[in-house]
Motif scaffolding. Structure first.
Motif, mmCIF file in Angstrom:
data_model
loop_
_atom_site.group_PDB
_atom_site.id
_atom_site.type_symbol
_atom_site.label_atom_id
_atom_site.label_comp_id
_atom_site.label_asym_id
_atom_site.label_seq_id
_atom_site.Cartn_x
_atom_site.Cartn_y
_atom_site.Cartn_z
ATOM 1 N N UNK A 407 0.831 -1.193 0.000
ATOM 2 C CA UNK A 407 0.000 0.000 0.000
ATOM 3 C C UNK A 407 0.875 1.256 0.000
ATOM 4 N N UNK A 408 0.536 2.191 -0.884
ATOM 5 C CA UNK A 408 1.222 3.479 -0.916
ATOM 6 C C UNK A 408 2.578 3.462 -1.575
ATOM 7 N N UNK A 409 2.937 2.343 -2.238
ATOM 8 C CA UNK A 409 4.238 2.247 -2.888
ATOM 9 C C UNK A 409 4.090 1.596 -4.255
ATOM 10 N N UNK A 410 5.105 1.739 -5.067
ATOM 11 C CA UNK A 410 5.211 0.998 -6.314
ATOM 12 C C UNK A 410 4.018 1.138 -7.232
ATOM 13 N N UNK A 411 3.634 0.014 -7.826
ATOM 14 C CA UNK A 411 2.577 0.018 -8.834
ATOM 15 C C UNK A 411 1.248 0.497 -8.265
ATOM 16 N N UNK A 412 0.941 0.115 -7.039
ATOM 17 C CA UNK A 412 -0.330 0.538 -6.445
ATOM 18 C C UNK A 412 -0.418 2.068 -6.403
ATOM 19 N N UNK A 413 0.616 2.696 -5.882
ATOM 20 C CA UNK A 413 0.614 4.160 -5.736
ATOM 21 C C UNK A 413 0.646 4.847 -7.102
ATOM 22 N N UNK A 414 1.436 4.330 -8.021
ATOM 23 C CA UNK A 414 1.579 4.973 -9.327
ATOM 24 C C UNK A 414 0.278 4.899 -10.114
ATOM 25 N N UNK A 415 -0.427 3.778 -10.020
ATOM 26 C CA UNK A 415 -1.703 3.681 -10.721
ATOM 27 C C UNK A 415 -2.789 4.503 -10.038
#
Length: 442
Positions: A407-415
């Motif tokens: 949560x809040x990092x990587x692909x999740x945050x970018x999308x």
């Protein structure tokens, strides 16, 4: 391997008494009987991401294990950051015995860190009998089987209110372009087309993966999942552009992008199937049915139904799956009892408990389809089993957790940032590649 008991009950004899479900020798199942309570006094601690109705229904499975073996179970919900929570518990000397791991990448991370016990020969034999090779491969790292996929997901389903589509005069679409067109017609009738759970970044990765698999094809999908091609590849930009067409159209998204970013997954289902619906459709996996049924009393197949995620352009209809794998931790205080739980979870008997409760698909090919409570779920389960090795596992779940599962990092945050402003797919692709390269170490 599971350590032998220090009592007279050793090896196969102990496990037979513990489970009352498996014979020695050939490993063929026998009548379960009432259970021999051989694990009385043992406590199996289980950690997993489930909460709400999913946790409640999994507890029914654990209760059935208790009834059979006498072992007490304790379930702790980790939230989405399972790798962080489990890691901290191991460091603190309070490791759970069993973890329900929701990502292939996390399972691999745990195995490479030396945290996992390989499944013992008894469990391996049950898994080989009851599960297709694709699921055994997803549970293995470097040829060693560590994970048992107890719960699967069919993530290429779009759920809808039949009443809402009927009132708008539209039928389930057969192509992605027709999906957008139908959505705009629904919007003109007074409801938003889609409820989008943008607060939960994993739902956005699922949107992307279905578009990408259909548009770019399985070979590109596999290459991107392994980071053998960069996220700046034109195929990624094209998929983001396609997805952005939906996100940027305020008529299609309930409450617009801003409200979507504050809507979690249960809330997105409520917007379609709750008492005051705001949207006609919600894209997510088959587990939507469990929420619609348990929380909002919907009759699956009548009040709530689904159609397959439609093909994009000239591509094939995607079949994306996910799942939760049970693993046994080396540092658990009752690892032997934990291994006994995994043997139980590998049986169709265990899968039937949750199947009857609803909101569940099993990759166990020996599960009687009659265990599912409705024809819609039965058909969804059959399509997943029949797809066999052609299924593509959720791409973000195959990635390192720092990129695809935090949560809040990587692909999740970018999308999530892309949902907030989908105007620059090239920029989003570049940000995804930067985060991926760091997480994959290349």
């Amino acid at each position: 391997m599971m350590r032998r008991r220090t009592t007279l009950l050793t090896g196969c004899t102990a496990l037979v008494l513990a489970l009352g479900a498996t014979a020695c020798g050939a490993g063929e199942p026998v009548a379960a009987g009432g259970g021999d309570k051989a694990l009385d006094g043992k406590t199996v601690s289980v950690a997993g991401v489930w909460s709400g109705s999913e946790q409640k229904n999994f507890q029914k499975v654990l209760d059935a294990f208790t009834e059979k073996t006498g072992a007490t179970t304790e379930f702790v919900s980790t939230g989405d950051n399972v790798s962080t929570v489990v890691g901290s518990k191991i460091e603190g000397g309070n490791a759970p015995d069993v973890v329900m791991v929701p990502q292939v990448g996390v399972l691999k991370q745990f195995a490479e860190a030396g945290w996992l016990k390989p499944l013992d020969k008894k469990v391996q034999g049950t898994v080989e009998k009851n599960f297709a090779e694709v699921w055994r491969n997803y549970g293995s790292v470097d040829g060693t089987l560590y994970g048992l996929y107890f719960k699967a997901a069919h993530k290429s389903t779009v759920w809808y209110s039949p009443e809402a589509l009927e009132q708008a005069g539209v039928t389930p679409p057969k192509t992605y372009d027709a999906l957008l067109k139908a959505g705009r017609t629904v919007s003109d009738s007074g409801l938003a087309a889609f409820s989008v759970a943008g607060q939960d970044g994993w739902t956005l990765t699922d949107w992307f993966e279905n578009v990408y698999l259909s548009q770019a094809g399985p070979e590109k999908y596999d290459a991107l999942a392994a980071h053998e091609i960069k996220w700046t590849d034109p195929s990624v930009v094209e998929a983001l552009t396609t997805l952005g067409e939906l996100f940027e159209d305020e008529r299609l998204v309930s409450g617009g992008r801003k409200e979507a970013l504050t809507t979690d997954f249960p809330g997105s289902v409520e917007k379609v199937f709750g008492p005051e619906p705001d949207a006609a459709m919600v894209y997510e996996g088959d587990f939507v049915a469990g929420v619609a049924k348990d929380q909002f009393g919907k009759d699956i197949g009548t009040d709530a139904d689904f159609f397959p995620f439609p093909p994009v352009g000239d591509g094939e209809a995607p079949v994306v799956s996910g799942g939760d794998a049970a693993v046994v931790l080396q540092d658990g205080k009752n690892a032997e009892a934990g291994m006994a739980l995994l043997e139980y979870l590998a049986t169709p008997e265990a899968a039937a408990v949750w199947a009857e409760a609803g909101g569940f698909l099993s990759p166990n090919k020996e599960l009687d389809p009659g265990s599912y409570g409705d024809d819609v779920t039965r058909a969804t389960a059959k399509s997943l089993i029949d797809a066999g090795d052609s299924v593509r596992f959720d791409m973000s779940d195959q990635a390192p957790a720092a990129f695809g599962g935090t949560q809040g990092k990587g692909e999740w945050k970018i999308l999530q940032d892309f949902l907030r402003d989908p105007s620059d797919p090239e920029k989003t692709a570049a940000e995804l590649e930067k985060a991926a390269a760091k997480a994959y170490g290349n």
